[in-house]
Design an enzyme around this catalytic site. Structure first.
Site, PDB file in Angstrom:
ATOM      1  CG  PHE A 122     -43.836 -20.188  53.196  1.00  0.00           C
ATOM      2  CD1 PHE A 122     -43.183 -19.330  54.090  1.00  0.00           C
ATOM      3  CD2 PHE A 122     -43.707 -19.949  51.833  1.00  0.00           C
ATOM      4  CE1 PHE A 122     -42.425 -18.260  53.622  1.00  0.00           C
ATOM      5  CE2 PHE A 122     -42.955 -18.874  51.363  1.00  0.00           C
ATOM      6  CZ  PHE A 122     -42.310 -18.037  52.263  1.00  0.00           C
ATOM      7  CB  ALA A 123     -49.873 -19.290  52.122  1.00  0.00           C
ATOM      8  CB  SER A 131     -41.294 -16.069  39.195  1.00  0.00           C
ATOM      9  OG  SER A 131     -41.056 -17.435  38.922  1.00  0.00           O
ATOM     10  CD  GLU A 364     -38.825 -24.293  49.523  1.00  0.00           C
ATOM     11  OE1 GLU A 364     -37.894 -23.643  50.008  1.00  0.00           O
ATOM     12  OE2 GLU A 364     -39.361 -25.270  50.072  1.00  0.00           O
TER      13      GLU A 364
END
Lengths: 380, 266
Positions: A122-123, A131, A364
């Protein structure tokens, strides 16, 4: 929450596997070399850990969110990094396609990931967009039947091993912020794709992380997931679930560090008695146990809300991630403190738990981002 | 083409062993596990299933909670499970138990190419009698202590491991084989296996179901019908670990002579 027999049986499986397979030799090797352990990958694939909550139609076991968090928790209790091996394909490495892909794309991309035959990463993050993920500057310009992709993604966990990269790209630079972003599945073997050097990390060693660079990469149009310019919500939806995974990982890590602290405090003697008999230590353990239990209930509750697709799920997943990740840093730090000087030595498991804990409040979505999410819900 | 595997839920004797005043085990106060040797039998059955496509059916005699153990076996890949359970069966010794399990397996139906696999012995009683007794009651040939099982057509060949050597024995199906821990390493459950196991029905064979079978005689089952009286239960002393010296040269014989001399054997 009281777990039913099915959940307890799954927990037994996860625990048996972790306690038997995640040996000290393997964990030392991960730490010393930083390399991905493909033998472990194959073993995990064999028992179906990569597709716990992936629907059966796409090669998974069709489990629910509790089936999944129990795995991440139990694996992280023994090895936080190895829990990541099994977490990614269930989470960031399949989520966006599950939410936004066509039936054909789901079969094509998710099935091999759930079976451990291919790896997808996941990029979203870029050097200038952390953020503030809406600040994506990697571009994709449609040229005939292909998108031409240019840009750089950074801190991409698993990039050096990946076959596919879920790449968030700006397809309409005229739209500001998180608008005009699309999602492409990029074949990592295409000309123009390269990965940077492995990052030298503080923890989570044995799961290489690197930059991914795109230079005039021509990606077929059918690798667009969802609608053009509407990719950002897919990232957010996936991260909701991803946060649940990190909260479970934090919970397991804390549990593992806590158990080590209990064991050590019963063995270690100072001033003629075991240190567990000192109130300073026993109260610390009591507080650690209480916070772990509180986090556990929150994590399971968030998973239940995801199971029923509750509108509160997003908020509570962020709460679980915020609380559990902060808690695991406190618990790991105290576990080291209880170990005294030994806790600072690599031979002792708490040293590793302590370093691995640090990323939990960062990846995440940092704790601060979780607070933004929670605040946006409570101030609605 | 079926394999019946007999399994038992036993107290975990790796922890503290609790014994009641009458000499029997205090099962209620101990954790239960699947008997370890039985897991080797399950693994052998699943291995044969993977290679030849057998249908594997687990049979367990025990109270209701044994159902959970059977679900774990389904989660490993066993196709069906049967719980043989009834108040009338309670307290059975090996003689009575083998009679009931044999009747249950026979009720399910033993065909020409079927195999019955059992663990060598259960860790609670250590008798190693039930497997062989089932074979006797069903009139089937039996091979005990299997450390290797191969199949060629109707013939099953077993490497039978004994303390001082091994035997190679071939037998035609249907037959009964008891398995030891050296045979294999049992696999884990799988995620989809667990999820599916909780959707499957587990058949219950109770007294009503089995009472008309010729092997079932109300006077020879259950506690009252069991000829065994327990005098005393105890944990057997640990046996010493064996030692293997490798090589056929003079150095090895010297090493052996040295060890024996140190122990004043020679």
């Amino acid at each position: 929450m009281i777990l039913n027999q099915k959940y307890e049986t799954l927990r037994k499986l996860y625990r048996q596997f972790a306690e038997t397979e995640f040996t000290k030799e393997i964990m030392d090797e991960l730490m010393d070399t930083g390399e991905y352990n493909w033998d472990m990958h194959k073993k995990m694939a064999k028992y179906g850990f990569f597709g716990v909550k992936t629907p059966k139609a796409y090669g998974g076991a069709g489990g629910d969110y509790i089936d999944y968090v129990l795995m991440v928790e139990e694996f992280a209790r023994v090895s936080p990094v190895l829990s990541l091996y099994a977490n990614t394909p269930n989470s960031l490495g399949s989520g966006p396609i599950l939410y936004g892909g066509t039936e054909e794309q789901k079969k094509r991309f998710i099935t091999p990931v759930a079976q451990g035959k291919e790896m997808m990463v996941f990029a979203l993050t870029e050097p200038g967009a952390g953020s503030d993920a809406g600040g994506t500057t990697t571009t994709a310009i449609l040229d005939g039947d292909e998108y031409v992709v240019n840009g750089r993604k950074c801190f991409i966990s698993g990039a050096p091993m990946a076959d596919w990269c879920l790449t968030f790209v700006k397809t309409d630079p005229s739209q500001k912020g998180s608008r005009g972003i699309s999602l492409l599945v990029v074949d990592m073997h295409l000309p123009g794709v390269s990965v940077g050097a492995h990052e030298n990390k503080m923890g989570i060693m044995g799961y290489p992380t690197s930059d991914v660079v795109f230079e005039d990469v021509r990606v077929p149009k059918d690798c667009l997931i969802g609608k053009v310019d509407k990719g950002f919500p897919l990232a957010m939806q996936t991260l909701d679930g991803g946060r649940l995974g990190v909260s479970a990982q934090s919970l397991g890590l804390a549990q593992g560090a806590f158990e080590e602290a209990v064991k050590y405090s019963k063995e270690r003697k100072q001033f003629g008695r075991r240190i567990a008999d000192f109130q300073a230590i026993s109260f610390m353990l009591a507080e650690m146990a209480t916070k772990i239990e509180a986090a556990r209930q929150l994590v399971y509750h968030a998973a239940e809300l995801k199971n029923i697709n509750s509108p509160d799920a997003s908020k509570v997943c962020s709460m679980a991630k915020l609380f559990a990740s902060e808690m695991c840093n406190e618990v790991a730090a105290r576990a080291v403190q209880i170990h005294g000087g030994y806790g600072y030595i690599r031979e002792y498991k708490v040293e590793n738990f302590y370093r691995d804990a640090r990323i939990m409040t960062i990846y995440e979505g940092t704790s601060e981002v979780q607070k933004m999410v929670i605040a946006s819900h409570v101030l609605k | 083409m079926k394999i019946f595997v007999t399994v038992k839920q036993v107290p975990d004797t790796s922890g503290k062993v609790a014994v009641k005043d009458d000499g029997t085990l205090d099962r209620a106060s101990m954790q239960t596990i699947t008997n370890p040797d039985d897991l080797n039998a399950v693994e052998a059955a699943l291995d044969l299933k993977d290679k030849y496509g057998y249908k594997v059916i687990a049979f367990c005699m025990g109270p209701g909670p044994a159902m959970q153990m059977l679900r774990e076996l389904l989660a490993m890949g066993v196709d069906e499970a049967v719980l043989v359970s009834g108040r009338e069966f309670g307290g059975s010794d090996t003689y009575a138990t083998s009679q009931i399990i044999a009747a249950a397996i026979d009720t399910y139906g033993v065909e020409d190419d079927d195999i019955i696999l059992a663990g060598r012995q259960a860790i609670d009683g250590d008798t190693a009698q039930v497997g062989p007794q089932i074979a006797e009651k069903l009139g089937l040939p039996q091979i005990t202590y299997a450390g290797e099982i191969t199949k060629d057509g109707k013939t099953i060949t077993v490497k039978r491991i004994l303390e001082d050597g091994y035997m190679m024995i071939s037998v035609d199906t249907p037959c009964m084989v008891t398995c030891i821990k050296e045979l294999n390493t049992p696999r884990y459950m799988s995620v989809s296996g667990v999820l599916e196991a909780f959707e499957k029905d587990i058949a219950i064979f109770d007294y009503e179901k089995l009472k008309d079978h010729p092997l079932i005689d109300a006077t020879t089952i259950g506690l009252k019908g069991s000829p065994t009286n327990i005098y005393k239960s105890f944990t057997p002393p640990q046996k010493g670990v064996g030692m293997m010296l490798k090589g056929d040269g003079k150095d090895t014989t010297n090493e052996l002579a040295d060890i024996l001399a140190k122990k004043h054997i020679i």
